[in-house]
Scaffold this active site. Structure first.
Site, PDB file in Angstrom:
ATOM      1  N   LYS A 154       0.000   4.904 -12.165  1.00  0.00           N
ATOM      2  CA  LYS A 154       0.706   3.587 -12.208  1.00  0.00           C
ATOM      3  C   LYS A 154       0.526   2.706 -13.417  1.00  0.00           C
ATOM      4  O   LYS A 154      -0.851   2.920 -14.191  1.00  0.00           O
ATOM      5  CB  LYS A 154       0.514   2.745 -10.861  1.00  0.00           C
ATOM      6  CG  LYS A 154       0.863   3.482  -9.505  1.00  0.00           C
ATOM      7  CD  LYS A 154       0.740   2.800  -8.282  1.00  0.00           C
ATOM      8  CE  LYS A 154       0.899   3.484  -7.082  1.00  0.00           C
ATOM      9  NZ  LYS A 154       0.814   2.621  -5.777  1.00  0.00           N
ATOM     10  N   TYR A 181      10.169   4.572  -3.183  1.00  0.00           N
ATOM     11  CA  TYR A 181       9.474   3.681  -2.074  1.00  0.00           C
ATOM     12  C   TYR A 181      10.792   3.387  -1.064  1.00  0.00           C
ATOM     13  O   TYR A 181      10.707   2.491  -0.708  1.00  0.00           O
ATOM     14  CB  TYR A 181       9.051   2.678  -2.872  1.00  0.00           C
ATOM     15  CG  TYR A 181       7.592   2.925  -3.431  1.00  0.00           C
ATOM     16  CD1 TYR A 181       6.650   3.800  -2.671  1.00  0.00           C
ATOM     17  CD2 TYR A 181       7.081   2.480  -4.618  1.00  0.00           C
ATOM     18  CE1 TYR A 181       5.382   4.371  -3.380  1.00  0.00           C
ATOM     19  CE2 TYR A 181       5.965   2.310  -4.989  1.00  0.00           C
ATOM     20  CZ  TYR A 181       5.107   3.481  -4.510  1.00  0.00           C
ATOM     21  OH  TYR A 181       3.833   3.878  -4.751  1.00  0.00           O
ATOM     22  N   ASN A 213      -3.141  -0.338  -6.856  1.00  0.00           N
ATOM     23  CA  ASN A 213      -4.106   0.703  -6.346  1.00  0.00           C
ATOM     24  C   ASN A 213      -4.230   2.085  -7.267  1.00  0.00           C
ATOM     25  O   ASN A 213      -4.448   2.919  -7.043  1.00  0.00           O
ATOM     26  CB  ASN A 213      -4.091   1.342  -4.811  1.00  0.00           C
ATOM     27  CG  ASN A 213      -2.583   1.843  -4.392  1.00  0.00           C
ATOM     28  OD1 ASN A 213      -1.793   1.867  -5.538  1.00  0.00           O
ATOM     29  ND2 ASN A 213      -2.085   1.888  -3.415  1.00  0.00           N
ATOM     30  N   HIS A 262      -0.457   6.774  -7.477  1.00  0.00           N
ATOM     31  CA  HIS A 262       0.518   7.185  -6.240  1.00  0.00           C
ATOM     32  C   HIS A 262      -0.007   8.855  -6.006  1.00  0.00           C
ATOM     33  O   HIS A 262      -0.311   9.226  -6.943  1.00  0.00           O
ATOM     34  CB  HIS A 262       1.926   7.317  -6.535  1.00  0.00           C
ATOM     35  CG  HIS A 262       2.766   8.218  -5.588  1.00  0.00           C
ATOM     36  ND1 HIS A 262       3.028   7.697  -4.270  1.00  0.00           N
ATOM     37  CD2 HIS A 262       3.094   9.340  -5.693  1.00  0.00           C
ATOM     38  CE1 HIS A 262       3.750   8.626  -3.747  1.00  0.00           C
ATOM     39  NE2 HIS A 262       3.846   9.714  -4.668  1.00  0.00           N
ATOM     40  N   GLU A 309       9.679  14.027  -3.659  1.00  0.00           N
ATOM     41  CA  GLU A 309       9.323  13.217  -4.817  1.00  0.00           C
ATOM     42  C   GLU A 309       9.520  14.308  -6.189  1.00  0.00           C
ATOM     43  O   GLU A 309       9.784  13.461  -7.092  1.00  0.00           O
ATOM     44  CB  GLU A 309       7.842  12.845  -4.792  1.00  0.00           C
ATOM     45  CG  GLU A 309       7.574  11.782  -3.695  1.00  0.00           C
ATOM     46  CD  GLU A 309       6.138  11.603  -3.305  1.00  0.00           C
ATOM     47  OE1 GLU A 309       5.343  12.039  -3.771  1.00  0.00           O
ATOM     48  OE2 GLU A 309       5.842  10.775  -2.399  1.00  0.00           O
TER      49      GLU A 309
HETATM   50  P1  IDP Z   1       0.331   5.305  -0.210  1.00  0.00           P
HETATM   51  O1  IDP Z   1       0.694   4.787  -1.829  1.00  0.00           O
HETATM   52  O2  IDP Z   1      -0.944   5.309   0.139  1.00  0.00           O
HETATM   53  O3  IDP Z   1       1.281   6.531  -0.048  1.00  0.00           O
HETATM   54  P2  IDP Z   1       2.463   3.671   0.735  1.00  0.00           P
HETATM   55  O4  IDP Z   1       2.657   3.054   2.445  1.00  0.00           O
HETATM   56  O5  IDP Z   1       3.554   4.642   0.624  1.00  0.00           O
HETATM   57  O6  IDP Z   1       0.996   3.919   0.573  1.00  0.00           O
HETATM   58  O7  IDP Z   1       2.841   2.374  -0.141  1.00  0.00           O
HETATM   59  C1  IDP Z   1       3.182   2.819  -1.295  1.00  0.00           C
HETATM   60  C2  IDP Z   1       2.640   1.705  -2.371  1.00  0.00           C
HETATM   61  O8  IDP Z   1       3.104   0.337  -1.945  1.00  0.00           O
HETATM   62  C3  IDP Z   1       1.233   1.307  -2.208  1.00  0.00           C
HETATM   63  O9  IDP Z   1       0.364   2.442  -2.788  1.00  0.00           O
HETATM   64  C4  IDP Z   1       0.894  -0.041  -2.568  1.00  0.00           C
HETATM   65  O10 IDP Z   1       0.805   0.048  -3.904  1.00  0.00           O
HETATM   66  C5  IDP Z   1       2.112  -0.889  -2.091  1.00  0.00           C
HETATM   67  N1  IDP Z   1       1.931  -1.258  -0.800  1.00  0.00           N
HETATM   68  C6  IDP Z   1       2.164  -0.548   0.545  1.00  0.00           C
HETATM   69  N2  IDP Z   1       1.798  -1.522   1.435  1.00  0.00           N
HETATM   70  C7  IDP Z   1       1.661  -2.801   1.033  1.00  0.00           C
HETATM   71  C8  IDP Z   1       1.436  -3.923   1.886  1.00  0.00           C
HETATM   72  O11 IDP Z   1       1.429  -4.064   2.973  1.00  0.00           O
HETATM   73  N3  IDP Z   1       1.062  -4.980   0.936  1.00  0.00           N
HETATM   74  C9  IDP Z   1       0.964  -4.823  -0.776  1.00  0.00           C
HETATM   75  N4  IDP Z   1       1.364  -3.759  -1.201  1.00  0.00           N
HETATM   76  C10 IDP Z   1       1.601  -2.599  -0.547  1.00  0.00           C
HETATM   77 MG    MG Z   2       3.221   6.793   0.262  1.00  0.00          MG
END
Ligand code: IDP
Ligand code: MG
Length: 225
Positions: free
Chosen positions: A66, A106, A180, A183, A194
Site C-alpha cells: 500500500k 474493498y 497497515n 494487503h 482479487e
Molecule cells: P485485511 O486487510 O486484514 O484483510 P479487512 O477487514 O479486509 O482486513 O480491511 C481492509 C483494510 O481496511 C484493512 O487492511 C485496513 O487498512 C482497513 N480497515 C479495516 N477495518 C478498519 C477499521 O475498523 N478501522 C479503520 N480501518 C480499517
Molecule cells: Mg481483507
C-alpha cells in the site's frame, strides 16, 4: 534406481544424508536410494518437509504494498520478509488506484463510515501525488495464503504481532484508518476474485485460472510511438 528417487536426489540433494543400512532396521520411512551394500542415501526431516510441500496443490495469493509502504521505503524489506515463505512471484505491477477499483477491491467495506478515508489512504492521496500508486504481486506456492497472512500480521497494527510486517511498520492514522502497509488475500476465493480484478491473464506468467480468446475489433490501443 526408480525415477522418483532420481527426482528426489536432484531436487533435494542438499537435504539428503548417507545412512548405515543396518541402523534403519529395514524400516525405510524416508525416500531413499541404495548407494552400496551397506549404505543408503535418504532425505532428512527438512527434505521430507520440502517434498511434502512440493507435492501439495499450489495456492495463489495477491499482495499489495500500500502507499504507506512506499512512503516508508519498505519495498525491499517487505519482499525480503516474504522470502521465508518460499513462494514464487508469478505476476507483478505498479498501479495508480482509481476510486472504482477501491470500491470493487474493498466491496465488503463500501458501507462503512470510514470508507472515504480508506479510499484516501489506499489511493495514496493522503500522501500527495508522488505516492498515488501501489505495488501488486501474485505469489504461488504451498499454503501461500496462510503463510503470507502470518508474516503480514493482524489487520489492526496495534494488535498485530510486533515482529509481523503490520506490527512492525503499521499505525493508526489521525482519521482512525489502519495504515497497515500491505494487503494480502484471506482465502482462495478472495485471491481468485482479487487476481481477476487487478490482473489481465497475460500479466501473469502462468495460466492459473481458465481463460478464453476474444477478438476485439475497432478498439483503440496505445503503442510505443
Ligand atoms: P485485511 O486487510 O486484514 O484483510 P479487512 O477487514 O479486509 O482486513 O480491511 C481492509 C483494510 O481496511 C484493512 O487492511 C485496513 O487498512 C482497513 N480497515 C479495516 N477495518 C478498519 C477499521 O475498523 N478501522 C479503520 N480501518 C480499517
Ligand atoms: Mg481483507
Amino acid at each position: 534406481m526408480g525415477n522418483m528417487f532420481l527426482e528426489c536426489f536432484v531436487k533435494f540433494y542438499d537435504k539428503m544424508v548417507v545412512g548405515d543400512l543396518h541402523h534403519t532396521g529395514g524400516n525405510y520411512i524416508y525416500p531413499f536410494i541404495f548407494i552400496s551394500n551397506n549404505h543408503i542415501l535418504y532425505l532428512n526431516r527438512k527434505g521430507v518437509q520440502a517434498m511434502t510441500e512440493a507435492t501439495k496443490k499450489p495456492q495463489y495469493t495477491m499482495i499489495i504494498l500500500k502507499p504507506d509502504a512506499l512512503v516508508k521505503s519498505l519495498t525491499g524489506n517487505i519482499l525480503a520478509r516474504f522470502l521465508e515463505a518460499r513462494l514464487k512471484i508469478i505476476g507483478a505491477k505498479v498501479v495508480k488506484v482509481s476510486r472504482e477499483l477501491v470500491e470493487q477491491h474493498y466491496a465488503h467495506l463500501k458501507d462503512e463510515p470510514f470508507f472515504d478515508d480508506l479510499y484516501e489512504y489506499f489511493s495514496g492521496k493522503t500522501y500527495g501525488p508522488e505516492y498515488e500508486r501501489v505495488l501488486v504481486f501474485v505469489y504461488k506456492g504451498a499454503d501461500a495464503i496462510s503463510k503470507v497472512r502470518r508474516i503480514a500480521g493482524a489487520t489492526n497494527p496495534l494488535e498485530a504481532d510486533p515482529i509481523s510486517i503490520r506490527g512492525a511498520y503499521g499505525r493508526i492514522n489521525k482519521k482512525g484508518i489502519m495504515e497497515n502497509v500491505i494487503h494480502c488475500s484471506d482465502s482462495e476465493e478472495s485471491a481468485k476474485r482479487e487476481i481477476h480484478l487487478w490482473f489481465d491473464p497475460d500479466e501473469i506468467i502462468e495460466e492459473i485460472y481458465p481463460t478464453k480468446k476474444v477478438i476485439k475489433s475497432n478498439c483503440e490501443v496505445i503503442e510505443w510511438a
